[in-house]
Design a protein around this motif. Structure first.
Motif, PDB file in Angstrom:
ATOM      1  N   MET A 579      -7.314  -4.807  -7.346  1.00  0.00           N
ATOM      2  CA  MET A 579      -8.633  -4.867  -7.720  1.00  0.00           C
ATOM      3  C   MET A 579      -9.616  -4.336  -6.800  1.00  0.00           C
ATOM      4  SD  MET A 579      -8.923  -8.758  -9.562  1.00  0.00           S
ATOM      5  CE  MET A 579      -8.079  -9.432  -8.120  1.00  0.00           C
ATOM      6  N   SER A 580     -10.594  -3.777  -6.973  1.00  0.00           N
ATOM      7  CA  SER A 580     -11.688  -3.639  -5.904  1.00  0.00           C
ATOM      8  C   SER A 580     -12.021  -4.552  -5.030  1.00  0.00           C
ATOM      9  CB  SER A 580     -12.900  -3.203  -6.586  1.00  0.00           C
ATOM     10  OG  SER A 580     -13.866  -4.166  -7.164  1.00  0.00           O
ATOM     11  N   HIS A 581     -12.852  -4.204  -4.067  1.00  0.00           N
ATOM     12  CA  HIS A 581     -13.059  -5.422  -2.886  1.00  0.00           C
ATOM     13  C   HIS A 581     -13.945  -6.450  -3.717  1.00  0.00           C
ATOM     14  CE1 HIS A 581     -11.946  -2.750   0.700  1.00  0.00           C
ATOM     15  NE2 HIS A 581     -11.056  -2.947   0.050  1.00  0.00           N
ATOM     16  N   ASP A 582     -15.016  -6.027  -4.310  1.00  0.00           N
ATOM     17  CA  ASP A 582     -15.832  -6.910  -4.972  1.00  0.00           C
ATOM     18  C   ASP A 582     -15.127  -7.941  -6.062  1.00  0.00           C
ATOM     19  OD1 ASP A 582     -18.023  -5.967  -3.797  1.00  0.00           O
ATOM     20  OD2 ASP A 582     -18.906  -4.919  -5.291  1.00  0.00           O
ATOM     21  N   GLN A 583     -14.237  -7.385  -6.685  1.00  0.00           N
ATOM     22  CA  GLN A 583     -13.263  -8.104  -7.718  1.00  0.00           C
ATOM     23  C   GLN A 583     -12.575  -8.990  -6.900  1.00  0.00           C
ATOM     24  OE1 GLN A 583     -11.679  -4.726  -9.839  1.00  0.00           O
ATOM     25  NE2 GLN A 583     -12.537  -5.723 -11.740  1.00  0.00           N
ATOM     26  N   SER A 584     -11.724  -8.401  -5.654  1.00  0.00           N
ATOM     27  CA  SER A 584     -10.758  -9.298  -4.896  1.00  0.00           C
ATOM     28  C   SER A 584     -11.792 -10.527  -4.347  1.00  0.00           C
ATOM     29  CB  SER A 584     -10.453  -8.421  -3.716  1.00  0.00           C
ATOM     30  OG  SER A 584      -9.626  -7.525  -4.284  1.00  0.00           O
ATOM     31  N   GLU A 585     -12.865 -10.324  -3.733  1.00  0.00           N
ATOM     32  CA  GLU A 585     -13.682 -11.490  -3.371  1.00  0.00           C
ATOM     33  C   GLU A 585     -14.098 -12.480  -4.569  1.00  0.00           C
ATOM     34  OE1 GLU A 585     -16.462  -8.752  -0.191  1.00  0.00           O
ATOM     35  OE2 GLU A 585     -17.354  -9.623  -2.099  1.00  0.00           O
ATOM     36  N   ALA A 586     -14.329 -12.014  -5.779  1.00  0.00           N
ATOM     37  CA  ALA A 586     -14.488 -13.042  -7.034  1.00  0.00           C
ATOM     38  C   ALA A 586     -13.221 -13.820  -7.150  1.00  0.00           C
ATOM     39  CB  ALA A 586     -15.029 -12.016  -8.197  1.00  0.00           C
ATOM     40  N   ALA A 587     -12.049 -12.951  -7.370  1.00  0.00           N
ATOM     41  CA  ALA A 587     -11.055 -13.764  -7.444  1.00  0.00           C
ATOM     42  C   ALA A 587     -10.480 -14.817  -6.488  1.00  0.00           C
ATOM     43  CB  ALA A 587      -9.689 -12.788  -7.748  1.00  0.00           C
ATOM     44  N   LEU A 604       2.158  -8.560   0.915  1.00  0.00           N
ATOM     45  CA  LEU A 604       1.349  -8.719   1.958  1.00  0.00           C
ATOM     46  C   LEU A 604       1.304  -7.698   2.994  1.00  0.00           C
ATOM     47  CD1 LEU A 604       2.057 -12.406   2.962  1.00  0.00           C
ATOM     48  CD2 LEU A 604       0.142 -11.620   1.812  1.00  0.00           C
ATOM     49  N   THR A 605       2.479  -6.906   2.916  1.00  0.00           N
ATOM     50  CA  THR A 605       2.554  -5.865   4.031  1.00  0.00           C
ATOM     51  C   THR A 605       1.876  -4.392   3.301  1.00  0.00           C
ATOM     52  OG1 THR A 605       4.615  -5.373   2.794  1.00  0.00           O
ATOM     53  CG2 THR A 605       4.847  -6.607   4.850  1.00  0.00           C
ATOM     54  N   GLN A 606       1.463  -4.451   1.985  1.00  0.00           N
ATOM     55  CA  GLN A 606       0.657  -3.309   1.565  1.00  0.00           C
ATOM     56  C   GLN A 606      -0.701  -3.541   1.404  1.00  0.00           C
ATOM     57  OE1 GLN A 606       4.586  -1.430  -0.780  1.00  0.00           O
ATOM     58  NE2 GLN A 606       2.552  -0.875  -1.652  1.00  0.00           N
ATOM     59  N   LEU A 607      -1.175  -4.642   1.553  1.00  0.00           N
ATOM     60  CA  LEU A 607      -2.760  -4.996   1.455  1.00  0.00           C
ATOM     61  C   LEU A 607      -3.426  -4.394   2.846  1.00  0.00           C
ATOM     62  CD1 LEU A 607      -3.039  -8.716   0.399  1.00  0.00           C
ATOM     63  CD2 LEU A 607      -3.360  -6.790  -0.925  1.00  0.00           C
ATOM     64  N   ASP A 608      -4.466  -3.934   2.481  1.00  0.00           N
ATOM     65  CA  ASP A 608      -5.361  -3.524   3.550  1.00  0.00           C
ATOM     66  C   ASP A 608      -5.907  -4.548   4.219  1.00  0.00           C
ATOM     67  OD1 ASP A 608      -7.523  -4.391   2.061  1.00  0.00           O
ATOM     68  OD2 ASP A 608      -8.145  -2.517   1.061  1.00  0.00           O
ATOM     69  N   SER A 609      -6.585  -4.188   5.255  1.00  0.00           N
ATOM     70  CA  SER A 609      -6.985  -4.968   6.302  1.00  0.00           C
ATOM     71  C   SER A 609      -8.165  -6.225   5.478  1.00  0.00           C
ATOM     72  CB  SER A 609      -7.494  -4.484   7.686  1.00  0.00           C
ATOM     73  OG  SER A 609      -8.701  -3.680   7.240  1.00  0.00           O
ATOM     74  N   TYR A 610      -9.062  -5.493   4.808  1.00  0.00           N
ATOM     75  CA  TYR A 610     -10.101  -6.329   4.154  1.00  0.00           C
ATOM     76  C   TYR A 610      -9.423  -7.162   3.380  1.00  0.00           C
ATOM     77  CZ  TYR A 610     -14.616  -7.336   2.149  1.00  0.00           C
ATOM     78  OH  TYR A 610     -15.801  -8.160   1.710  1.00  0.00           O
ATOM     79  N   ILE A 614      -9.738 -11.342   3.368  1.00  0.00           N
ATOM     80  CA  ILE A 614     -10.193 -12.245   2.263  1.00  0.00           C
ATOM     81  C   ILE A 614      -9.173 -13.435   2.138  1.00  0.00           C
ATOM     82  CG2 ILE A 614     -10.263 -12.330  -0.288  1.00  0.00           C
ATOM     83  CD1 ILE A 614     -11.408  -9.455  -0.221  1.00  0.00           C
ATOM     84  N   LEU A 615      -7.827 -13.228   2.112  1.00  0.00           N
ATOM     85  CA  LEU A 615      -6.973 -14.196   2.265  1.00  0.00           C
ATOM     86  C   LEU A 615      -7.223 -15.175   3.371  1.00  0.00           C
ATOM     87  CD1 LEU A 615      -3.366 -12.703   1.539  1.00  0.00           C
ATOM     88  CD2 LEU A 615      -4.584 -14.863   0.519  1.00  0.00           C
ATOM     89  N   LYS A 616      -7.845 -14.828   4.492  1.00  0.00           N
ATOM     90  CA  LYS A 616      -7.980 -15.850   5.612  1.00  0.00           C
ATOM     91  C   LYS A 616      -9.063 -16.618   5.262  1.00  0.00           C
ATOM     92  CE  LYS A 616      -6.304 -12.412   9.232  1.00  0.00           C
ATOM     93  NZ  LYS A 616      -6.606 -11.614  10.209  1.00  0.00           N
ATOM     94  N   LYS A 617      -9.922 -16.129   4.407  1.00  0.00           N
ATOM     95  CA  LYS A 617     -11.460 -16.767   4.363  1.00  0.00           C
ATOM     96  C   LYS A 617     -10.989 -18.169   3.010  1.00  0.00           C
ATOM     97  CE  LYS A 617     -14.307 -12.823   5.564  1.00  0.00           C
ATOM     98  NZ  LYS A 617     -14.787 -13.254   6.650  1.00  0.00           N
ATOM     99  N   ILE A 618      -9.934 -18.127   2.519  1.00  0.00           N
ATOM    100  CA  ILE A 618      -9.713 -19.176   1.610  1.00  0.00           C
ATOM    101  C   ILE A 618      -8.438 -19.794   2.005  1.00  0.00           C
ATOM    102  CG2 ILE A 618     -10.553 -17.882  -0.364  1.00  0.00           C
ATOM    103  CD1 ILE A 618      -7.751 -17.434  -1.288  1.00  0.00           C
ATOM    104  N   THR A 619      -8.130 -19.612   3.216  1.00  0.00           N
ATOM    105  CA  THR A 619      -6.833 -20.475   3.728  1.00  0.00           C
ATOM    106  C   THR A 619      -7.360 -21.038   5.045  1.00  0.00           C
ATOM    107  OG1 THR A 619      -5.479 -18.588   3.278  1.00  0.00           O
ATOM    108  CG2 THR A 619      -4.554 -20.234   4.821  1.00  0.00           C
ATOM    109  N   PRO A 620      -7.168 -22.328   5.256  1.00  0.00           N
ATOM    110  CA  PRO A 620      -6.511 -23.298   4.029  1.00  0.00           C
ATOM    111  C   PRO A 620      -7.332 -23.864   2.990  1.00  0.00           C
ATOM    112  CG  PRO A 620      -6.938 -24.643   6.021  1.00  0.00           C
ATOM    113  CD  PRO A 620      -7.323 -23.443   6.433  1.00  0.00           C
ATOM    114  N   SER A 621      -7.036 -24.197   2.060  1.00  0.00           N
ATOM    115  CA  SER A 621      -7.823 -25.031   1.116  1.00  0.00           C
ATOM    116  C   SER A 621      -8.490 -26.136   1.445  1.00  0.00           C
ATOM    117  CB  SER A 621      -6.860 -25.248  -0.142  1.00  0.00           C
ATOM    118  OG  SER A 621      -7.721 -26.074  -1.077  1.00  0.00           O
ATOM    119  N   ALA A 622      -9.783 -26.183   1.625  1.00  0.00           N
ATOM    120  CA  ALA A 622     -10.311 -27.552   1.902  1.00  0.00           C
ATOM    121  C   ALA A 622     -10.258 -28.808   1.149  1.00  0.00           C
ATOM    122  CB  ALA A 622     -11.820 -27.029   1.927  1.00  0.00           C
TER     123      ALA A 622
END
Length: 820
Positions: A579-587, A604-610, A614-622
């Motif tokens: 998915m695009s970066h915008d779509q990734s943010e939405a998902a 994980l080893t093939q995800l770009d840094s952005y 994004i993964l970091k920004k939803i980890t951990p679940s609040a």
């Protein structure tokens, strides 16, 4: 500790005896001396009409709530209703259980035909605007009684019965499992009238309700809508321990509902002479608005069933990009990467999904797992993670040793041959070319139950897996045509299976169930609530979050109220690679707003840094469940809000999604729909764009570009400098801010931020007034030991917090000094 066979079989038999085939108990009731036919409290009045054989319920103000309620039993010999051939006596008294104290009316209905007596329990609670209904059927004949369903509540307009719901226009329904999230049905429309397909093996006894209006079905519970700000009525099963709870609904006119609560004993249950069969408890509740009626229902279910809540899985799963081709080497590679990049942010679990096993039923590692599953769990733990494992406990392939050596442990067809199980449509013949064929473990056979116990014990305690994902239930144990023990129902067998697995795994093991969790509340930790959509290509990835009828957005909305009350919600994995970066943010945002399990499904080893960021920004679940702002507007919900409450303040996080990849979307909602005060002023900050949006008063209006999300933090304007947001986590302060206070005397805002050692993130603070940029003005950074300050907007100061030597940093802004 492993249980010896005799002790295990004894405990299994006792557990079964205490569920469906059970005498009514009166331990918690103190009977009055008078045999009254009615009870009442501050919420309701219930009265039983001896002549009609039905009960009525009115509200405290005398207005009708339910009329003509009765009980019906469906058996192999026909239908029995307490309005016919029965004579009634009464008991009543004060009562107490997990939901509190109250009053109970017991109606004992004697069958003049000497086939089955019926006992009806009607219960009111002093502190809760709800009531429960439960029915018992006692076989008083000399032969077996085969029961297919009990209707503890039947109120149908054509039979002089109804539920009174003024102004009702829509109904929220529930689906039987994760692949059916239910719907928001508008009465008077035929589209989607049947909102839930049948669980395999379950054949409903009640067909369409006669008369005007379409008939809709809902598994487990439903809620009636008469406006966002108007009172609402809910109905649902308080427990599903002994049967599958289904609701059958029609609206004969604008203010009335025909309602049947059918407790289905799929495929049927045999009641021996002298034995008693009970239904599940049905709950009716009222509340000030439709959200509260749903939340109160789920809270009651959780309380009554001692729900396990608060355990959340933040992890990575192998399924969506490997499918069944997962390997030991791949799991280790992703584990190593996660340890270096995501573990500091709260990633805790590494879960291996299907594909590791030799066969279904032979759960040792195959040739791609040469070191075995215990070795792999040990490797995961060495990297600081907890290990998780997928299993389909009731599905066994033909080559598995347990099937070849113990064919008598498996479900049988009527002719005695082994019953094949598989994910094919209800009523279809099993494919002749399936290789290998699969069969269903019948845990009503004591030796099969022992085998299941030993398997789960080995996985959790010998191999060391601390999270187990249970799958493939609907088309295995619930699809049985018959059980080895005919006195047990499908719902009861399914719950018994989970009791076995919980006992074997122990309390510390997180059990993620793929449904239906409504039968196993109190035994599971989390529940899969979203369709397992094929990730496939980029368009399929977007479907799984926002377009499929059972997508993440739909599930997060229609089942939001269960989260934190009956279990932890699981709205599926986050897969961003295509998915695009915008779509990734939405998902990521829809996963983050659910605030249940957070599982990454990418390589994980093939995800770009952005995308890693994004993964970091939803980890951990609040752990803070959002609610759908537009739940009853129809279709899939695309607007959500969550209320964050901390010791130092509270704020609202609101997300607005655009599912279209070609057209912009516009949303406008009154502040009250976000549970805000429409008379107050709120400050809005856009998380993904890191922009101060401005002030919101009365109405929030948002434009969302195609295939994206707008995510805001909304703080009530205080008139003083105040915290607004961060760029660390989508809940914008819930995870990364320990404290924040304004001192008027010193004109200082001080706070404590937390974060992984060796990282940095930004915090945004609003300062009242206009501080325009000028040459020589507030451009330069103001640097301190562990943080820097910079004016980024004429009323926003950015605090860059650096966790160089600690996981905790205290910072402050002396406002007058900053603006000198």
């Amino acid at each position: 500790r492993p249980i010896n066979r005799r002790g295990f079989i004894q405990s299994l038999s006792l557990a079964g005896a205490s569920l469906a085939l059970a005498e009514p108990t009166y331990a918690n009731i103190i009977f009055d001396n008078t045999a009254s036919h009615e009870i009442e409290n501050a919420h309701f009045r219930i009265a039983f009409d001896r002549k009609a054989g039905s009960f009525s319920i009115s509200r405290a103000n005398g207005s009708p709530f339910l009329e003509g309620g009765t009980v019906r039993i469906s058996t192999a010999d026909g239908v029995k209703t307490i309005t016919q051939h029965y004579r009634h006596t009464f008991k009543s008294g004060t009562y107490r259980d997990e939901l509190g104290s109250g009053k109970r009316l017991i109606v004992v209905s004697r069958d003049r035909d000497r086939r089955c007596d019926i006992e009806l329990h009607l219960t009111l609670y002093d502190e809760r605007p709800l009531l429960t209904i439960e029915a018992f059927c006692r076989n008083i004949s000399l032969t077996d009684l085969v029961v297919t369903s009990i209707e503890p509540l039947r109120a149908v307009a054509g039979e002089d019965g109804f539920l009174h719901v003024p102004g009702v226009s829509k109904c929220l329904t529930n689906g039987e499992m994760y692949f059916d999230t239910g719907s928001i049905h508008s009465f008077g429309t035929q589209e989607g009238a049947i909102t839930s397909s049948k669980i395999k093996g379950a054949q409903l006894d009640s067909g369409p309700i006669p008369g005007p209006g379409e008939t809709i079905h809902s598994w487990w519970n439903a809620a009636f809508f008469a406006g966002y700000e108007n009172p609402s009525t809910g109905v649902g099963y308080l427990d599903n321990h002994v049967c599958l709870g289904n609701l059958i609904i029609a609206r004969p006119d604008s203010d009335r509902i025909s309602l049947i609560a059918e407790s289905d004993y799929a495929p049927h249950i045999t009641v021996k002479p002298g034995k008693t069969l009970r239904s599940n408890r049905v709950l009716l509740n009222v509340a000030s608005d439709p959200y509260k009626v749903l939340e109160d229902y789920a809270e009651a279910v959780g309380t009554a069933n001692h729900a396990r809540t608060g355990s959340i899985v933040n992890g990575w799963c192998s399924w969506f990009y490997t499918l069944a081709n997962v390997s030991e080497e791949e799991v280790v590679r992703q584990t190593e990467f996660a340890a270096g990049h995501l573990k500091p942010y709260g990633l805790e679990y590494i879960q291996i999904d299907e594909g590791y096993q030799r066969w279904h039923g032979d759960w040792e590692g195959n040739e791609r797992f040469p070191h075995g599953m215990k070795w792999l769990a040990d490797q995961i733990k060495k990297h600081g993670f907890k290990a998780g494992l997928w299993i389909s406990p009731y599905v066994v392939s033909e080559p598995a040793p347990v099937f070849r050596e113990h064919p008598d442990w498996f479900l049988k067809n009527p002719d005695g041959s082994p019953q094949r199980v598989g994910n094919w449509p209800e009523g279809a013949d099993p494919p002749a070319d399936e290789n290998p064929r699969r069969y269903g473990l019948d845990i009503t056979h004591p030796d099969a139950a022992q085998w299941l116990h030993d398997l789960i014990y080995r996985i959790a305690n010998d191999w060391g897996y601390e999270m187990i994902k249970i799958d493939f239930v609907a088309w295995s144990i619930l699809a049985a045509k018959a059980y080895h023990d005919p006195t047990l129902s499908a719902g009861q067998v399914y719950r018994k299976g989970m009791e076995i697995m919980r006992k074997a795994a122990g309390d510390r093991c997180h059990i993620l169930e793929c449904g239906p969790g409504n039968t196993t509340v109190g035994l599971i930790d989390s529940m899969r609530i979203e369709l397992d959509v094929n990730y496939g290509f980029a368009d399929a990835a977007w479907n799984t979050y926002f377009l499929d009828p059972a997508c993440s957005a739909a599930a997060a909305a229609r089942r939001y109220y269960f989260h934190g009350r009956t279990w932890t919600n699981d709205v599926d994995h986050l897969c961003m690679h295509l998915m695009s970066h915008d779509q990734s943010e939405a998902a990521a945002t829809i996963i983050g707003m659910s605030d249940g399990n957070m599982m990454s499904g990418d390589r994980l080893t093939q995800l770009d840094s952005y995308r890693i960021d994004i993964l970091k920004k939803i980890t951990p679940s609040a752990g803070i469940a959002s609610f759908p702002i537009d739940l009853f507007d129809g279709g899939i919900s695309y607007a959500f809000a969550a209320q964050v409450v901390k010791s130092f303040g509270q704020w609202t996080v609101a997300a607005f999604f655009n599912p279209s990849l070609t057209e912009s979307a516009h949303y406008s909602f009154p502040a009250e729909r976000l549970r805000l005060d429409g008379t107050k002023t709120y400050l809005a900050f856009d998380f993904w764009r890191q922009q101060f949006v401005g002030e919101v008063i009365g109405t929030i209006s948002v434009d969302v570009p195609p295939g994206s999300v707008r995510l805001f933090a909304l703080h009530e304007k205080s008139g003083n400098p105040q915290f607004l947001s961060t760029d660390r986590h989508v809940m914008q302060g819930a995870v990364e801010l320990e404290s924040c206070h304004w001192d008027e005397e010193t004109r200082t805002i001080s706070a404590v931020s937390v974060g992984p050692k060796g990282t940095a993130h930004n915090v945004y603070v609003y300062v009242p007034g206009d501080h325009p940029w000028t040459w020589g003005g507030y451009v330069l950074f103001r640097d301190y030991d562990s943080y820097s300050l910079k004016l980024m907007h004429n009323s926003i100061i950015q605090v860059n917090v650096r966790f160089d030597n600690s996981n905790e940093v205290a910072w402050e802004i002396r406002v007058d000094e900053f603006f000198k």
